[in-house]
Design an enzyme around this catalytic site. Structure first.
Site, short mmCIF file in Angstrom:
data_model
loop_
_atom_site.label_atom_id
_atom_site.label_comp_id
_atom_site.label_asym_id
_atom_site.label_seq_id
_atom_site.Cartn_x
_atom_site.Cartn_y
_atom_site.Cartn_z
N GLY A 229 0.76 -1.43 -0.04
CA GLY A 229 -0.06 0.02 -0.15
C GLY A 229 0.71 1.25 0.03
N GLU A 270 -3.80 -2.76 6.46
CA GLU A 270 -5.26 -2.37 5.76
C GLU A 270 -4.99 -2.20 4.36
OE1 GLU A 270 -2.89 1.34 4.91
OE2 GLU A 270 -3.08 0.00 6.72
N ASP A 271 -3.87 -1.85 3.70
CA ASP A 271 -3.65 -1.82 2.31
C ASP A 271 -4.00 -3.27 1.60
OD1 ASP A 271 -1.31 -3.10 3.27
OD2 ASP A 271 -0.04 -1.40 2.71
N ASN A 272 -3.41 -4.13 2.19
CA ASN A 272 -3.35 -5.27 1.43
C ASN A 272 -4.92 -6.04 1.56
OD1 ASN A 272 -3.52 -8.57 1.85
ND2 ASN A 272 -1.51 -8.05 0.83
#
Length: 444
Positions: A229, A270-272
């Site tokens: 991310g 959170e990006d993944n």
């Protein structure tokens, strides 16, 4: 008696033959993946054409969200790269949790230097989970004027044409009926370090070679979501349909519970998870642009590097257990050792001939990936780069063994317990770190 011994020897021989064939087959698979990543790098990153959207009056609007905390390494240059994007329709939202944050001095200077750019500061966070980055971004996320969002970390800079090329991929793919719609465009991290810290050199050697090679290969094969991310574009309208459960959603069906960015506040990565949610819940896909996310690494010691790798292995262990367990077998030293043993058993080839040849070839492929992403050959300090590459290879297995045996991670001065699916909760020993020098080292 002799017949029994003979039978056991034949059984052992059959087992060793089978294991050797499997080991050799796995080695061939790894080289195929590595070469795919290398060829993708050469094909995609050695030429970066200018997008027609760079000057198009019909270019869709984009909201650039930049979460900030403290004086990040190269902060001015990183933020300036978004102000200088060659794109006609964008706004920049720069978010900080605290009105006294040191990053605000840099931000206000840039806003005065670029009065023609629509940029504003968003101060204050909302606690929607344990992830400070998500808490920081929530207000900017809600205030964004456009549906397309570009979330880019504070320690990342991008080339002037990055936004136009990325939007081009996101919008063109949406009009194609032959493939699944692209919901997210991301950029390969490319590390730069200038302060000479050993950990930073090792981190750069890792990100710019083996990590990039595998990242490119996995995303080219597109069998599963694989997104870092540092720099991602996606639509808020898509994110508002998912909740991180990764359960497929039927057309027209509403997802239960919290949706949108707030739903990912309980995840450390959170990006993944956002990328995985778009992939699995909406059955949409991702794509890479021909740009890299220039990741400026600050004062990272070797111990910092080790614990950073430990942290993310422990998070991945609870998100993709099978892939994490398999990870050591994809690495240079373990894979080459298995191949050397297999070749010696099957063909009598000496490891002293095979291993030096293998390591040289492996390094040459990694170096080729570096040159493709960097756009230039290895810099003058090549021996320092080679040394950092070697240290990274030697440390890989010990770091994995250290990481796999625990579930606690330390991130931004707080300790967390990693739970199922990569969610986290604070531990009883949590306490915020108030040292200004620590603030400067925190990474989004």
């Amino acid at each position: 008696m002799s017949s029994s011994v003979s039978s056991e020897l034949r059984s052992s021989s059959t087992l060793y033959n089978a294991l050797s064939v499997v080991g050799l087959g796995w080695y061939v698979v790894l080289w195929s993946i590595g070469l795919l990543g290398c060829m993708t790098g050469r094909r995609r990153y050695r030429l970066r054409p200018r997008s027609p959207l760079a000057t198009s009056p019909d270019a869709p609007g984009v909201s650039i969200l930049r979460p900030l905390k403290g004086l990040e390494t190269n902060l001015y240059e990183n933020l300036e790269s978004t102000f200088a994007q060659e794109y006609p329709n964008f706004e920049i939202l720069l978010s900080v949790a605290d009105e006294h944050d040191q990053a605000l001095t840099v931000v206000r200077d840039l806003i005065s230097q670029y009065p023609q750019v629509n940029a504003k500061i968003v101060i204050g966070e909302e606690t929607v989970g344990v992830n400070p980055k998500v808490n920081n971004l929530i207000r900017s996320y809600r205030q964004a004027s456009h549906d397309i969002l570009w979330v880019i970390d504070s320690n990342v800079s991008a080339a002037p044409g990055t936004l136009a090329r990325s939007v081009d991929i996101l919008t063109q793919s949406a009009s194609s009926s032959k493939k699944k719609r692209i919901a997210l465009v991301h950029h390969v991290p490319f590390a730069t370090e200038h302060e000479g810290y050993l950990g930073a050199r090792v981190e750069a050697a890792f990100l710019n070679t083996n990590h990039a090679k595998m990242y490119l290969a996995i995303n080219t094969a597109a069998l599963e979501s694989c997104v870092v991310g540092k720099s991602n574009l996606y639509r808020r309208s898509d994110l508002e349909k998912v909740n991180g459960s990764l359960k497929p959603r039927k057309e027209g069906e509403l997802t239960e519970g919290e949706r949108g960015l707030a739903a990912f506040g309980s995840f450390l990565a959170e990006d993944n998870m956002i990328a995985s949610a778009l992939w699995h819940e909406l059955d949409l896909r991702h794509d890479l642009s021909c740009d890299v996310a220039h990741n400026a690494i600050g004062r990272m010691s070797l111990a910092d590097y080790v614990w950073r790798r430990v942290r993310w292995i422990r998070v991945r262990k609870h998100m993709v257990l099978a892939a994490t367990i398999l990870e050591p077998f994809t690495e240079n030293i373990v894979a080459s050792s298995i191949a050397a043993a297999s070749l010696r058993y099957l063909f009598g080839l000496s490891p002293w001939i095979f291993l030096p040849t293998h390591h040289l070839a492996w390094f040459c492929v990694d170096l080729n990936v570096f040159e493709s992403l960097a756009g230039h050959p290895l810099p003058q300090e090549r021996w320092k780069f080679i040394g950092a590459w070697c240290i990274r290879e030697v440390l890989t297995l010990p770091i994995f063994l250290l990481a796999i045996c625990g579930n606690e991670v330390t991130w931004r001065g707080k300790r967390y317990q990693v739970l199922r699916a990569g969610q986290v909760k604070g531990t009883a020993t949590n306490r915020w770190c108030d040292d200004e020098n620590v603030y400067k080292k925190w990474k989004y």
